[in-house]
Structure formats: C-alpha cells, structure tokens
Write a protein that holds these residues in place. Structure first.
Motif, PDB file in Angstrom:
ATOM      1  N   GLU A  73       0.822  -1.216   0.000  1.00  0.00           N
ATOM      2  CA  GLU A  73       0.000   0.000   0.000  1.00  0.00           C
ATOM      3  C   GLU A  73       0.857   1.267   0.000  1.00  0.00           C
ATOM      4  O   GLU A  73       0.509   2.273  -0.618  1.00  0.00           O
ATOM      5  CB  GLU A  73      -0.954  -0.012   1.201  1.00  0.00           C
ATOM      6  CG  GLU A  73      -2.411  -0.235   0.829  1.00  0.00           C
ATOM      7  CD  GLU A  73      -2.801   0.375  -0.522  1.00  0.00           C
ATOM      8  OE1 GLU A  73      -2.737   1.612  -0.647  1.00  0.00           O
ATOM      9  OE2 GLU A  73      -3.126  -0.373  -1.470  1.00  0.00           O
ATOM     10  N   ILE A  76       2.128   1.818  -3.519  1.00  0.00           N
ATOM     11  CA  ILE A  76       1.047   2.327  -4.392  1.00  0.00           C
ATOM     12  C   ILE A  76       0.775   3.803  -4.070  1.00  0.00           C
ATOM     13  O   ILE A  76       0.564   4.624  -4.965  1.00  0.00           O
ATOM     14  CB  ILE A  76      -0.237   1.473  -4.228  1.00  0.00           C
ATOM     15  CG1 ILE A  76       0.036   0.012  -4.617  1.00  0.00           C
ATOM     16  CG2 ILE A  76      -1.401   2.067  -5.024  1.00  0.00           C
ATOM     17  CD1 ILE A  76       0.439  -0.231  -6.062  1.00  0.00           C
ATOM     18  N   GLU A  77       0.828   4.132  -2.787  1.00  0.00           N
ATOM     19  CA  GLU A  77       0.601   5.526  -2.379  1.00  0.00           C
ATOM     20  C   GLU A  77       1.673   6.454  -2.991  1.00  0.00           C
ATOM     21  O   GLU A  77       1.368   7.552  -3.447  1.00  0.00           O
ATOM     22  CB  GLU A  77       0.616   5.590  -0.835  1.00  0.00           C
ATOM     23  CG  GLU A  77       0.172   6.896  -0.224  1.00  0.00           C
ATOM     24  CD  GLU A  77      -1.107   7.471  -0.848  1.00  0.00           C
ATOM     25  OE1 GLU A  77      -2.051   6.694  -1.079  1.00  0.00           O
ATOM     26  OE2 GLU A  77      -1.127   8.688  -1.112  1.00  0.00           O
ATOM     27  N   ARG A  80       0.823   7.002  -6.540  1.00  0.00           N
ATOM     28  CA  ARG A  80      -0.264   8.000  -6.671  1.00  0.00           C
ATOM     29  C   ARG A  80       0.313   9.411  -6.556  1.00  0.00           C
ATOM     30  O   ARG A  80      -0.083  10.326  -7.261  1.00  0.00           O
ATOM     31  CB  ARG A  80      -1.306   7.796  -5.567  1.00  0.00           C
ATOM     32  CG  ARG A  80      -2.211   6.628  -5.834  1.00  0.00           C
ATOM     33  CD  ARG A  80      -3.565   6.796  -5.140  1.00  0.00           C
ATOM     34  NE  ARG A  80      -4.292   5.554  -5.230  1.00  0.00           N
ATOM     35  CZ  ARG A  80      -4.263   4.589  -4.301  1.00  0.00           C
ATOM     36  NH1 ARG A  80      -3.576   4.750  -3.187  1.00  0.00           N
ATOM     37  NH2 ARG A  80      -4.933   3.481  -4.483  1.00  0.00           N
ATOM     38  N   ASP A 107       2.390  -8.172  -9.013  1.00  0.00           N
ATOM     39  CA  ASP A 107       1.063  -7.623  -8.638  1.00  0.00           C
ATOM     40  C   ASP A 107       1.135  -6.109  -8.466  1.00  0.00           C
ATOM     41  O   ASP A 107       0.213  -5.385  -8.853  1.00  0.00           O
ATOM     42  CB  ASP A 107       0.576  -8.252  -7.318  1.00  0.00           C
ATOM     43  CG  ASP A 107       0.089  -9.679  -7.541  1.00  0.00           C
ATOM     44  OD1 ASP A 107      -0.166 -10.039  -8.709  1.00  0.00           O
ATOM     45  OD2 ASP A 107      -0.018 -10.426  -6.545  1.00  0.00           O
ATOM     46  N   ARG A 110       1.331  -4.494 -11.860  1.00  0.00           N
ATOM     47  CA  ARG A 110       0.008  -4.533 -12.503  1.00  0.00           C
ATOM     48  C   ARG A 110      -0.901  -3.454 -11.929  1.00  0.00           C
ATOM     49  O   ARG A 110      -1.601  -2.764 -12.664  1.00  0.00           O
ATOM     50  CB  ARG A 110      -0.617  -5.916 -12.294  1.00  0.00           C
ATOM     51  CG  ARG A 110      -1.025  -6.551 -13.605  1.00  0.00           C
ATOM     52  CD  ARG A 110      -1.525  -7.974 -13.441  1.00  0.00           C
ATOM     53  NE  ARG A 110      -0.480  -8.942 -13.668  1.00  0.00           N
ATOM     54  CZ  ARG A 110       0.022  -9.777 -12.770  1.00  0.00           C
ATOM     55  NH1 ARG A 110      -0.427  -9.797 -11.530  1.00  0.00           N
ATOM     56  NH2 ARG A 110       0.975 -10.613 -13.090  1.00  0.00           N
ATOM     57  N   GLU A 111      -0.881  -3.306 -10.611  1.00  0.00           N
ATOM     58  CA  GLU A 111      -1.763  -2.309  -9.990  1.00  0.00           C
ATOM     59  C   GLU A 111      -1.369  -0.888 -10.423  1.00  0.00           C
ATOM     60  O   GLU A 111      -2.237  -0.074 -10.735  1.00  0.00           O
ATOM     61  CB  GLU A 111      -1.716  -2.449  -8.458  1.00  0.00           C
ATOM     62  CG  GLU A 111      -2.740  -1.544  -7.805  1.00  0.00           C
ATOM     63  CD  GLU A 111      -2.934  -1.803  -6.303  1.00  0.00           C
ATOM     64  OE1 GLU A 111      -2.417  -2.810  -5.768  1.00  0.00           O
ATOM     65  OE2 GLU A 111      -3.614  -0.959  -5.687  1.00  0.00           O
ATOM     66  N   ILE A 112      -0.066  -0.608 -10.473  1.00  0.00           N
ATOM     67  CA  ILE A 112       0.366   0.748 -10.903  1.00  0.00           C
ATOM     68  C   ILE A 112      -0.059   0.979 -12.360  1.00  0.00           C
ATOM     69  O   ILE A 112      -0.586   2.028 -12.712  1.00  0.00           O
ATOM     70  CB  ILE A 112       1.904   0.928 -10.743  1.00  0.00           C
ATOM     71  CG1 ILE A 112       2.305   0.827  -9.268  1.00  0.00           C
ATOM     72  CG2 ILE A 112       2.360   2.269 -11.333  1.00  0.00           C
ATOM     73  CD1 ILE A 112       3.809   0.872  -9.004  1.00  0.00           C
ATOM     74  N   LYS A 113       0.131  -0.039 -13.199  1.00  0.00           N
ATOM     75  CA  LYS A 113      -0.206   0.118 -14.620  1.00  0.00           C
ATOM     76  C   LYS A 113      -1.725   0.246 -14.811  1.00  0.00           C
ATOM     77  O   LYS A 113      -2.178   0.978 -15.672  1.00  0.00           O
ATOM     78  CB  LYS A 113       0.330  -1.067 -15.444  1.00  0.00           C
ATOM     79  CG  LYS A 113       1.845  -1.178 -15.485  1.00  0.00           C
ATOM     80  CD  LYS A 113       2.554   0.025 -16.041  1.00  0.00           C
ATOM     81  CE  LYS A 113       2.500   0.156 -17.528  1.00  0.00           C
ATOM     82  NZ  LYS A 113       3.367   1.260 -18.041  1.00  0.00           N
ATOM     83  N   ASP A 114      -2.514  -0.484 -13.975  1.00  0.00           N
ATOM     84  CA  ASP A 114      -3.982  -0.402 -14.094  1.00  0.00           C
ATOM     85  C   ASP A 114      -4.512   0.951 -13.649  1.00  0.00           C
ATOM     86  O   ASP A 114      -5.430   1.495 -14.234  1.00  0.00           O
ATOM     87  CB  ASP A 114      -4.657  -1.482 -13.207  1.00  0.00           C
ATOM     88  CG  ASP A 114      -4.565  -2.852 -13.846  1.00  0.00           C
ATOM     89  OD1 ASP A 114      -4.160  -2.927 -15.030  1.00  0.00           O
ATOM     90  OD2 ASP A 114      -4.872  -3.847 -13.160  1.00  0.00           O
ATOM     91  N   LYS A 115      -3.928   1.472 -12.564  1.00  0.00           N
ATOM     92  CA  LYS A 115      -4.514   2.654 -11.936  1.00  0.00           C
ATOM     93  C   LYS A 115      -3.895   3.979 -12.350  1.00  0.00           C
ATOM     94  O   LYS A 115      -4.398   5.031 -11.996  1.00  0.00           O
ATOM     95  CB  LYS A 115      -4.394   2.527 -10.404  1.00  0.00           C
ATOM     96  CG  LYS A 115      -5.266   1.426  -9.834  1.00  0.00           C
ATOM     97  CD  LYS A 115      -5.239   1.447  -8.329  1.00  0.00           C
ATOM     98  CE  LYS A 115      -6.188   0.418  -7.760  1.00  0.00           C
ATOM     99  NZ  LYS A 115      -5.867   0.082  -6.370  1.00  0.00           N
ATOM    100  N   THR A 116      -2.745   3.940 -13.045  1.00  0.00           N
ATOM    101  CA  THR A 116      -2.060   5.191 -13.382  1.00  0.00           C
ATOM    102  C   THR A 116      -1.531   5.139 -14.826  1.00  0.00           C
ATOM    103  O   THR A 116      -1.385   4.052 -15.392  1.00  0.00           O
ATOM    104  CB  THR A 116      -0.826   5.443 -12.463  1.00  0.00           C
ATOM    105  OG1 THR A 116       0.249   4.594 -12.901  1.00  0.00           O
ATOM    106  CG2 THR A 116      -1.108   5.182 -10.997  1.00  0.00           C
TER     107      THR A 116
END
Ligand code: SAM
Length: 344
Positions: A73, A76-77, A80, A107, A110-116
């Motif tokens: 987290e 990811i923060e 962001r 993972d 993937r989350e960074i690429k999906d959300k940003t």
C-alpha cells in the motif's frame, strides 16, 4: 570518438578546452533530446540486500544498518503521489532482496499500470530470467542495472557472487533484458579504486555498443562500513587511477552524451551530493536531461544509505519536487511531459 580520444579528454585539465567539450555536449543534448528534463520518481522499496558489493552501504556486510521493506500500500501511495506531481515514470529500486517475492512485485506493477498512466522502471538487481519475464508481462517498461565497470577483473573484485552462486556478467544480463523487451538502463560509478582512464573510456564505448535507453554516471562515494570505503581511507593510488572528483563526473556526462546522443542521461543524486549548490544544474548543462526526485517516505530514506551524506534525504516528496522544478527553471529548461521514453 575512439578510445584514445576519450582517454585524452578524461585526462584533460585545460579549463578552456573542457568548456568547449561541455558546450559541444550541451548542443548535442539540445539537438537530440531537446530542452525537456524528465522527472522519474524514485521509490526505494527495500534496503535489504543479500549481496556483498564492496562499494555499497546497504550491502549485507553492513550490520549497523536498520533494514526496511515497504508495504504494498505504501508503494502504491508513492505511485499516486507521482501522478499528482505530474511525473511520467516511477522507478522501483531496492537492494537485491530475495524477500521481494517475484509474484508480489508483479502484482504491484500490474496495480500501478492499471490505476495510473505511469511508466514503470525496475531496479531490483540481478534476478532470474523468469522473474524478468514475469515483470515484463505484468507491464514493467524499463530495467536499470548498472554494469559498474567494464573491467571484468575489477567487477569481480567489487561485486562478489550471491551466496551459493557463481560470478555474474551484468553486460550479458542487460542484453537479456533487452531481448525480453525492456528499455534497458545502465551506468557506472566514477573513481572506484582500481578504475583506470582506459577502463572508463571502455565503459563509455560499452554504453554506445549496448544502445541503452538510460545511462547513469555518478561519483563513487566511499561508505565507511564497506571494504572499498576502508581501502579509500588510505587514498587513491596510481597515476592511471581515475579520481572520484566532480570535474571527472562532468567529463563523463559530456563524453557519454557525445557517444550516445539520444540516450536519457540523469544528473544524479550522487553528483548533487558532492556539489549540493549547483551539481544538478551543471550536470544538466553538460549533457544530462533527466532528474530523479525521491518519492520514498521520509521515515525510510535515511536507511537507504548507499553512501554517506546523501542529498535530499530529509525533504518530503513535495519539497523535493519544488526544489528540482525550481532548479530546472533556473537554467531555462522545461519539465518534460509524458513518460520520456527514448522512442517518444
Ligand atoms: N540492487 C540494485 C543493483 O545493484 O542494481 C539497485 C540498487 S544499487 C544500491 C543502485 C546503484 O547505487 C548501484 O548500481 C551503484 O552504482 C550505486 N552505488 C552503490 N554504492 C555507491 C557508492 N558508495 N557511491 C556511489 N554510488 C553507489
């Protein structure tokens, strides 16, 4: 330029001749990558390391260092925050940490690429080809792995194998990364004990040969808790030994720009550490076109101590951003938009 010419420049001391070299490099920088300075937000996700590199303050040898590994987290923060600050890229960097599970990293990518819209650069050391492929498939764009020196004997001295493994060849690993589809970045330290002018000239020719997306060069800064740091306390020896001084860094930045006109070249934090007042700006005016503001949460930063007195360890991400943007504007350059890939 051939090896002899590069070596001659590395030994040059005439200020007016060096001014001509810097002017030439700055012109080539402008013609090939323009006035934009791309910002790549650095997240130092773990300072745990299984390697015993003779130069590095976070090596496993340093028993005095407090170790950390960021939570998913938190990473990811930071990503962001990179978007909020309009950066085009995040760089996930760490020691060579087996505790960073390959799938866990995939993972996060993937989350960074999906959300940003961010490009993701990895700098996690020497990992298996399967992991390199897994991370590429998860969406990673670039991989940074400095080959540190093209002199194999010196490399083996300063970069012992991982526990239970044999010697590695980072130049070969870079070729593999390129085959997998990464934009590959590399670089060297300047002034490590045993580095000669000829070796450094070969390093610059190797940058060109590898056709790298990014080339990072910075001074070697001795860390007292390392074998090389101890060796340095007796002083650098030999007339062919490259000194780890500021001027040498500018020469290498300029010669690298001339050898690899289209590559991305950072004005590094290590350079800013030896000249906190104007090092970044001088690097940018002598061939560089990238800076890497630090996004690592302040509570972890002081523990990512690869060398002492590192610049920018107390500023928040926002302060770092404000400071670097001001420095870029002060030399009439612009902050680049987008991911700043070489094939932009
Ligand atoms: N573990 C990864 C690796 O080895 O590529 C990434 C992290 S490593 C700390 C990043 C870079 O820091 C190294 O490639 C090295 O060039 C640089 N570095 C380490 N110790 C240094 C020192 N004492 N002075 C200057 N640069 C240093």
């Amino acid at each position: 330029m051939n090896k002899l010419e590069i070596t001659k420049w590395l030994k040059e001391t005439d200020a007016s001749k060096l001014a001509e070299l810097y002017e030439k490099a700055n012109k080539i920088r402008f013609e090939n990558v323009g006035d934009d300075v791309h910002l790549r937000g650095l997240i130092e996700i773990s300072n745990c390391c299984c390697r015993t590199c003779g130069y590095c303050g976070i090596s496993a040898i340093n028993s005095k260092l407090t170790r950390y590994r960021m939570k998913r987290e938190e990473i990811i923060e930071c990503a962001r925050k990179a978007v909020t600050l309009s950066y085009g890229t995040v760089v996930l960097q760490a020691g060579e940490d087996p505790g960073l599970d390959g799938k866990w990293i995939a993972d996060i990518i993937r989350e960074i690429k999906d959300k940003t819209p961010l490009a993701v650069t990895l700098s996690l050391g020497e990992r298996s080809n399967e992991e390199f492929q897994l991370w590429k498939d998860a969406g990673a764009d670039r991989y940074l792995l400095r080959f540190e020196t093209s002199d194999e004997t010196l490399f083996r001295k300063i970069h012992p194998p991982a526990p239970g493994q044999g010697y590695t060849n980072r130049i070969e690993i870079l070729k593999t990364l390129k085959k997998i589809g990464y934009e590959a970045g590399s670089g060297v330290m300047i002034g490590i004990p045993g580095q000669t002018y000829e070796t450094l000239a070969n390093d610059i020719l190797t940058f060109k040969e590898l056709d790298l997306d990014m080339i990072g060069v910075g001074p070697y800064l001795p860390h007292p808790e390392t074998p090389l740091g101890e060796e340095m306390s007796a002083g650098l020896k030999g007339e062919n030994q490259v000194p780890n001084i500021e001027e040498m860094v500018y020469k290498v930045i300029a010669l690298t720009r001339i050898a690899a006109p289209e590559s991305n070249i950072p004005s590094t934090t290590a350079l800013a550490t030896i000249n906190k007042a104007t090092g970044r700006e001088l690097g940018l005016n002598r061939g560089a076109n990238i800076v890497m503001p630090n996004l690592t949460p302040v509570e972890y930063r002081k523990y990512y101590e690869i060398y002492p007195s590192k610049a920018c360890i107390y500023e928040t991400a926002e302060e770092c951003h404000g400071c670097l943007s001001g420095r870029i504007a002060s030399i009439n350059r612009t902050v680049g938009k987008g991911t700043g890939s070489r094939n932009r």
